[in-house]
Motif scaffolding. Structure first.
Motif, PDB file in Angstrom:
ATOM      1  N   ASP A 218      42.711  39.360  45.800  1.00 36.84           N
ATOM      2  CA  ASP A 218      43.222  39.994  44.581  1.00 36.84           C
ATOM      3  C   ASP A 218      43.784  38.977  43.587  1.00 36.84           C
ATOM      4  N   GLY A 219      43.058  37.886  43.401  1.00 32.94           N
ATOM      5  CA  GLY A 219      43.478  36.875  42.438  1.00 32.94           C
ATOM      6  C   GLY A 219      44.524  35.915  42.950  1.00 32.94           C
ATOM      7  N   THR A 220      45.051  36.157  44.152  1.00 29.52           N
ATOM      8  CA  THR A 220      46.036  35.251  44.752  1.00 29.52           C
ATOM      9  C   THR A 220      45.369  34.456  45.868  1.00 29.52           C
ATOM     10  N   ILE A 221      46.101  33.483  46.407  1.00 31.30           N
ATOM     11  CA  ILE A 221      45.631  32.751  47.586  1.00 31.30           C
ATOM     12  C   ILE A 221      46.629  32.990  48.708  1.00 31.30           C
ATOM     13  N   LEU A 222      46.197  33.722  49.707  1.00 27.81           N
ATOM     14  CA  LEU A 222      46.995  33.997  50.886  1.00 27.81           C
ATOM     15  C   LEU A 222      46.726  32.896  51.907  1.00 27.81           C
ATOM     16  N   LEU A 223      47.757  32.472  52.617  1.00 32.50           N
ATOM     17  CA  LEU A 223      47.620  31.411  53.615  1.00 32.50           C
ATOM     18  C   LEU A 223      47.714  32.053  54.998  1.00 32.50           C
ATOM     19  N   ALA A 224      46.571  32.136  55.670  1.00 34.68           N
ATOM     20  CA  ALA A 224      46.494  32.900  56.914  1.00 34.68           C
ATOM     21  C   ALA A 224      47.143  32.196  58.101  1.00 34.68           C
ATOM     22  N   ASN A 225      47.376  30.898  57.992  1.00 32.85           N
ATOM     23  CA  ASN A 225      47.964  30.158  59.115  1.00 32.85           C
ATOM     24  C   ASN A 225      49.175  29.363  58.637  1.00 32.85           C
ATOM     25  N   CYS A 226      50.231  29.377  59.445  1.00 33.89           N
ATOM     26  CA  CYS A 226      51.399  28.528  59.180  1.00 33.89           C
ATOM     27  C   CYS A 226      51.335  27.315  60.100  1.00 33.89           C
ATOM     28  N   PRO A 227      51.167  26.120  59.572  1.00 35.88           N
ATOM     29  CA  PRO A 227      51.108  24.931  60.423  1.00 35.88           C
ATOM     30  C   PRO A 227      52.421  24.631  61.144  1.00 35.88           C
ATOM     31  N   PHE A 228      53.505  25.305  60.738  1.00 35.40           N
ATOM     32  CA  PHE A 228      54.821  25.061  61.339  1.00 35.40           C
ATOM     33  C   PHE A 228      55.338  26.315  62.045  1.00 35.40           C
ATOM     34  N   HIS A 229      54.431  27.080  62.626  1.00 35.73           N
ATOM     35  CA  HIS A 229      54.719  28.446  63.074  1.00 35.73           C
ATOM     36  C   HIS A 229      55.954  28.555  63.978  1.00 35.73           C
ATOM     37  N   ALA A 230      55.995  27.820  65.068  1.00 34.58           N
ATOM     38  CA  ALA A 230      57.094  27.962  66.024  1.00 34.58           C
ATOM     39  C   ALA A 230      58.432  27.575  65.389  1.00 34.58           C
ATOM     40  N   LEU A 231      58.432  26.514  64.597  1.00 34.80           N
ATOM     41  CA  LEU A 231      59.664  26.109  63.904  1.00 34.80           C
ATOM     42  C   LEU A 231      60.096  27.174  62.905  1.00 34.80           C
ATOM     43  N   ALA A 232      59.131  27.725  62.191  1.00 35.56           N
ATOM     44  CA  ALA A 232      59.455  28.738  61.185  1.00 35.56           C
ATOM     45  C   ALA A 232      60.011  30.002  61.820  1.00 35.56           C
ATOM     46  N   GLN A 233      59.576  30.323  63.049  1.00 34.00           N
ATOM     47  CA  GLN A 233      60.081  31.499  63.737  1.00 34.00           C
ATOM     48  C   GLN A 233      61.570  31.342  64.082  1.00 34.00           C
ATOM     49  N   GLU A 234      61.985  30.149  64.438  1.00 34.75           N
ATOM     50  CA  GLU A 234      63.362  29.918  64.883  1.00 34.75           C
ATOM     51  C   GLU A 234      64.276  29.425  63.767  1.00 34.75           C
ATOM     52  N   HIS A 235      63.720  28.759  62.773  1.00 33.72           N
ATOM     53  CA  HIS A 235      64.530  28.174  61.692  1.00 33.72           C
ATOM     54  C   HIS A 235      63.881  28.552  60.363  1.00 33.72           C
ATOM     55  N   THR A 236      63.820  29.832  60.113  1.00 34.64           N
ATOM     56  CA  THR A 236      63.006  30.366  59.020  1.00 34.64           C
ATOM     57  C   THR A 236      63.408  29.820  57.661  1.00 34.64           C
ATOM     58  N   GLU A 237      64.678  29.898  57.327  1.00 35.10           N
ATOM     59  CA  GLU A 237      65.099  29.491  55.993  1.00 35.10           C
ATOM     60  C   GLU A 237      64.821  28.012  55.743  1.00 35.10           C
ATOM     61  N   THR A 238      65.118  27.184  56.741  1.00 31.04           N
ATOM     62  CA  THR A 238      64.915  25.738  56.581  1.00 31.04           C
ATOM     63  C   THR A 238      63.439  25.389  56.453  1.00 31.04           C
ATOM     64  N   VAL A 239      62.628  25.893  57.373  1.00 32.11           N
ATOM     65  CA  VAL A 239      61.219  25.495  57.412  1.00 32.11           C
ATOM     66  C   VAL A 239      60.434  26.128  56.274  1.00 32.11           C
ATOM     67  N   CYS A 240      60.714  27.378  55.955  1.00 31.85           N
ATOM     68  CA  CYS A 240      59.983  28.010  54.860  1.00 31.85           C
ATOM     69  C   CYS A 240      60.351  27.379  53.516  1.00 31.85           C
ATOM     70  N   GLY A 241      61.613  26.992  53.350  1.00 32.52           N
ATOM     71  CA  GLY A 241      61.994  26.282  52.132  1.00 32.52           C
ATOM     72  C   GLY A 241      61.284  24.948  52.015  1.00 32.52           C
ATOM     73  N   MET A 242      61.189  24.225  53.133  1.00 31.75           N
ATOM     74  CA  MET A 242      60.450  22.963  53.157  1.00 31.75           C
ATOM     75  C   MET A 242      58.990  23.189  52.792  1.00 31.75           C
ATOM     76  N   ASN A 243      58.400  24.225  53.377  1.00 28.29           N
ATOM     77  CA  ASN A 243      56.990  24.524  53.134  1.00 28.29           C
ATOM     78  C   ASN A 243      56.743  24.898  51.672  1.00 28.29           C
ATOM     79  N   LEU A 244      57.644  25.678  51.097  1.00 30.15           N
ATOM     80  CA  LEU A 244      57.505  26.068  49.693  1.00 30.15           C
ATOM     81  C   LEU A 244      57.469  24.844  48.793  1.00 30.15           C
ATOM     82  N   HIS A 245      58.376  23.908  49.004  1.00 31.92           N
ATOM     83  CA  HIS A 245      58.416  22.707  48.162  1.00 31.92           C
ATOM     84  C   HIS A 245      57.236  21.783  48.457  1.00 31.92           C
ATOM     85  N   LEU A 246      56.773  21.762  49.697  1.00 31.60           N
ATOM     86  CA  LEU A 246      55.572  20.989  50.028  1.00 31.60           C
ATOM     87  C   LEU A 246      54.380  21.491  49.216  1.00 31.60           C
TER      88      LEU A 246
END
Length: 225
Positions: free
Chosen positions: A165-193
């Motif tokens: 729908d005009g967006t790009i969805l990312l089907a895989n998280c390369p940092f999955h296990a870390l993101a599950q336990e430290h969501t705010e930290t890892v997702c913030g890092m990923n966003l800026h990456l």
């Protein structure tokens, strides 16, 4: 220093792991690894009851896959004329081989987090702010050095992009296990990456947004407003 974890490196690691599936080759690899000194073809063949030609073939295949290093030494202890040719010897390579499915990049996350902690400790700048900056810098480097198309770059680094729908969805998280336990930290890092990657690509058609959802990466790329 950034360590490349691109698709080409992953494919080479898959090939190296596949090489160990052959039983004789795996026995030779294990034998070399257990020895404190480099091993010759004759030594390996005798230890495992193999023909020298068979041992040589498999040892060279392991070296071609960068699982073993080749060194040359004179075993006689002599040097100069008459000392004979150096023997071809094998020892375990310092190269690290890791394969994960789905694709994971925990070493990349670990390096960013370690750099952020060290710089924060040295300068007093808040560690999360440093982490976001370091992630953005790395993303910019990846985009500038390896990028041609946004989806190609994301695929190369394990995000499994899907246009929707005009967006790009990312089907895989390369940092999955870390993101599950430290969501705010890892997702913030990923966003800026990923914001950095868009900058490095000079991609002005998309913006990275945090949109966490089960079963996929927390970031979605939406058309720029």
């Amino acid at each position: 220093m950034f360590v490349d974890t691109s698709k080409e490196v992953r494919d080479a690691d898959v090939s190296a792991v596949a090489a160990l599936d052959e039983p004789t080759r795996r026995r030779l690899y294990d034998h070399v690894v257990r020895r404190p000194e480099p091993v010759s073809r004759d030594e390996a063949a005798a230890a495992l009851g193999l023909a020298r030609q068979t041992a040589a073939f498999h040892l060279d295949r392991l070296a071609a896959e960068s699982l073993l290093d080749v060194v040359y030494e004179r075993r006689s202890g002599r040097s100069g004329p008459g000392a004979g040719r150096p023997a071809k010897l094998y020892r375990r390579s310092a190269k690290q081989v890791a394969v994960s499915l789905p694709d994971r990049r925990y070493e990349l996350a670990g390096r960013l987090l370690a750099q952020a902690v060290e710089e924060s400790d040295a300068t007093g700048e808040p560690v999360r702010r440093v982490l976001h900056r370091k992630a953005g810098e790395l993303g910019t480097h990846l985009g500038a050095q390896h990028g041609t198309d946004v989806c190609e770059l994301l695929e190369r680094h394990g995000f499994e992009p899907r246009r929707e729908d005009g967006t790009i969805l990312l089907a895989n998280c390369p940092f999955h296990a870390l993101a599950q336990e430290h969501t705010e930290t890892v997702c913030g890092m990923n966003l800026h990456l990923l914001r950095g990657a868009l900058d490095g690509l000079d991609e002005t058609g998309f913006e990275a947004h945090l949109e966490p959802a089960p079963g996929r990466c927390c970031v979605r790329l939406r058309p720029a407003s």
